[in-house]
Design a protein around this motif. Structure first.
Motif, PDB file in Angstrom:
ATOM      1  N   TYR A  72       0.810  -1.206   0.000  1.00 55.66           N
ATOM      2  CA  TYR A  72       0.000   0.000   0.000  1.00 55.66           C
ATOM      3  C   TYR A  72       0.848   1.264   0.000  1.00 55.66           C
ATOM      4  N   SER A  73       2.177   1.136   0.115  1.00 58.18           N
ATOM      5  CA  SER A  73       3.010   2.321   0.242  1.00 58.18           C
ATOM      6  C   SER A  73       3.292   2.914  -1.122  1.00 58.18           C
ATOM      7  N   GLN A  74       2.723   4.083  -1.387  1.00 62.53           N
ATOM      8  CA  GLN A  74       2.955   4.767  -2.637  1.00 62.53           C
ATOM      9  C   GLN A  74       2.769   6.252  -2.402  1.00 62.53           C
ATOM     10  N   PRO A  75       3.522   7.089  -3.139  1.00 65.58           N
ATOM     11  CA  PRO A  75       3.462   8.525  -2.881  1.00 65.58           C
ATOM     12  C   PRO A  75       2.115   9.116  -3.242  1.00 65.58           C
ATOM     13  N   VAL A  76       1.504   9.817  -2.306  1.00 60.79           N
ATOM     14  CA  VAL A  76       0.269  10.534  -2.558  1.00 60.79           C
ATOM     15  C   VAL A  76       0.359  11.889  -1.865  1.00 60.79           C
ATOM     16  N   VAL A  77      -0.322  12.868  -2.412  1.00 65.21           N
ATOM     17  CA  VAL A  77      -0.333  14.186  -1.781  1.00 65.21           C
ATOM     18  C   VAL A  77      -1.657  14.316  -1.053  1.00 65.21           C
ATOM     19  N   THR A  78      -1.703  13.797   0.141  1.00 70.13           N
ATOM     20  CA  THR A  78      -2.917  13.781   0.938  1.00 70.13           C
ATOM     21  C   THR A  78      -2.544  14.053   2.384  1.00 70.13           C
ATOM     22  N   LEU A 132       1.281   6.020   8.638  1.00 71.13           N
ATOM     23  CA  LEU A 132       0.705   6.917   7.632  1.00 71.13           C
ATOM     24  C   LEU A 132       1.791   7.624   6.832  1.00 71.13           C
ATOM     25  N   VAL A 133       2.833   8.089   7.515  1.00 68.91           N
ATOM     26  CA  VAL A 133       3.938   8.741   6.811  1.00 68.91           C
ATOM     27  C   VAL A 133       4.604   7.757   5.863  1.00 68.91           C
ATOM     28  N   ARG A 134       4.797   6.550   6.317  1.00 67.93           N
ATOM     29  CA  ARG A 134       5.414   5.524   5.485  1.00 67.93           C
ATOM     30  C   ARG A 134       4.573   5.217   4.262  1.00 67.93           C
ATOM     31  N   ALA A 135       3.256   5.349   4.393  1.00 69.13           N
ATOM     32  CA  ALA A 135       2.365   5.107   3.260  1.00 69.13           C
ATOM     33  C   ALA A 135       2.268   6.313   2.334  1.00 69.13           C
ATOM     34  N   VAL A 185     -12.796   0.278  16.343  1.00 67.05           N
ATOM     35  CA  VAL A 185     -12.848  -0.039  17.764  1.00 67.05           C
ATOM     36  C   VAL A 185     -11.467  -0.493  18.210  1.00 67.05           C
ATOM     37  N   LYS A 186     -10.979   0.071  19.312  1.00 64.06           N
ATOM     38  CA  LYS A 186      -9.709  -0.361  19.890  1.00 64.06           C
ATOM     39  C   LYS A 186      -9.884  -1.725  20.552  1.00 64.06           C
ATOM     40  N   PRO A 187      -8.911  -2.637  20.399  1.00 65.94           N
ATOM     41  CA  PRO A 187      -7.639  -2.502  19.679  1.00 65.94           C
ATOM     42  C   PRO A 187      -7.821  -2.647  18.172  1.00 65.94           C
ATOM     43  N   PHE A 188      -6.914  -2.069  17.403  1.00 66.06           N
ATOM     44  CA  PHE A 188      -7.001  -2.147  15.956  1.00 66.06           C
ATOM     45  C   PHE A 188      -5.602  -2.305  15.369  1.00 66.06           C
ATOM     46  N   SER A 189      -5.547  -2.767  14.140  1.00 62.18           N
ATOM     47  CA  SER A 189      -4.290  -2.889  13.421  1.00 62.18           C
ATOM     48  C   SER A 189      -3.973  -1.567  12.730  1.00 62.18           C
ATOM     49  N   PRO A 190      -2.764  -1.046  12.854  1.00 62.35           N
ATOM     50  CA  PRO A 190      -2.432   0.195  12.151  1.00 62.35           C
ATOM     51  C   PRO A 190      -2.520   0.049  10.640  1.00 62.35           C
ATOM     52  N   ARG A 191      -2.284  -1.150  10.110  1.00 63.56           N
ATOM     53  CA  ARG A 191      -2.428  -1.348   8.668  1.00 63.56           C
ATOM     54  C   ARG A 191      -3.891  -1.235   8.260  1.00 63.56           C
ATOM     55  N   GLU A 192      -4.803  -1.661   9.133  1.00 57.94           N
ATOM     56  CA  GLU A 192      -6.221  -1.498   8.814  1.00 57.94           C
ATOM     57  C   GLU A 192      -6.581  -0.016   8.761  1.00 57.94           C
TER      58      GLU A 192
END
Length: 299
Positions: A49-55, A74-77, A154-161
């Protein structure tokens, strides 16, 4: 090797424990947010999912460990990410930076996340919002959706999700932008009786009077009106309107209820957005479009 991790708690001491998808702890000792960022974000290969976006994404979370992990992912993505740690600063940062997506915790010092959301929506802010809540806070989640949130986790959650949910919201925004320019499936103007939806202007009127809909309510109405007489399950609506392949379908239920309260003469006995028993929801009645005919009538 890339490891799938999950935030299982936001321990007050500032530690998090990482688990793989099977629930096995990945380390003998808990990690600090800084060591997590180094070992599990900076040291692993780039994910699909990691690709440059201007968001731009605003993360509103008072727990520094949770916010640090989310910011790193998020920064890595490829997202420009800002973090706010309390309600007043969240409101100020949201107003100042105009983010595309806001990840909003409900329990915040100074001002609740729901109050921050209410104030921004009252100013007609259209940022996509993902609400974070504790497991038992169902009323708060429903209220968040009522106030205009697009999604909740809902916590707990996966950061990738979380990253996946952000990307799904952005894909939906791209589809709607194409629709307003006439490049996609949703017609630009739809009318049935006194109800009219102008998608290019993002405006809904009833007998000439404006109806105030949240962005998601308008999207849902546009999709249903574009397919009159056709029933869609909650899961189908989540995929086609929300852009998700996962999630709690109560999101759809809440939005349908809110939409009925705004467009139906009698929300308790809906005539437009009706329940198709055992199948989901459909829009009843002939709909005239600006350029073509949907449901048998031509504009």
């Amino acid at each position: 090797m890339t490891r799938e991790v999950q935030i299982t708690s936001s321990m007050e001491a500032g530690f998090i424990t990482m688990h793989d998808p099977e629930g096995n702890e990945l380390d003998d000792e808990p990690l600090t947010a800084a060591s997590y960022r180094h070992r599990y974000v900076l040291m692993t290969p780039e994910p699909p999912y990691s690709q440059p976006v201007v968001t731009s994404v605003l993360v509103v979370e008072d727990d520094p460990t949770v916010s640090g992990v989310l910011e790193a992912y998020l920064v890595r993505a490829g997202f420009t990410t800002t973090v706010a740690t309390d309600g007043p600063s969240a409101l100020a940062d949201w107003t100042r930076t105009r983010p595309d997506v806001v990840i909003l915790d409900i329990m915040l010092p100074g001002m609740s996340g729901l109050e921050v959301l209410r104030r921004r929506r009252s100013d007609d802010d259209t940022a996509a919002v993902i609400v974070l809540s504790a497991l038992g806070d169902e009323d708060d989640r429903v209220l968040g959706l009522d106030l205009g949130a697009d999604d909740y986790l809902v916590k707990p959650f996966s950061p990738r999700e979380v990253v996946g949910r952000v990307q799904a919201l952005l894909r939906r925004a791209e589809r709607l932008a194409a629709a307003t320019s006439g490049q996609q499936l949703v017609p630009r103007r739809l009318t049935t009786g006194g109800l009219s939806l102008d998608l290019a202007a993002r405006r809904v009127t009833q007998d000439g009077a404006d109806i105030s809909l949240t962005p998601r309510e308008l999207d849902l109405l546009a999709y249903l009106m574009s397919h009159p007489g056709q029933a869609f399950t909650k899961e189908q609506l989540m995929r086609r309107v929300w852009g998700w392949d996962f999630g709690d379908t109560s999101t759809v239920t809440v939005h349908v209820r809110r939409l009925r309260e705004k467009v139906e003469d009698d929300p308790s006995d809906p005539r437009l957005v009706v329940t198709a028993r055992g199948a989901g929801y459909r829009f009843d009645g002939p709909v005239v479009t600006e350029d073509s005919t949907v449901g048998g009538e031509r504009g």
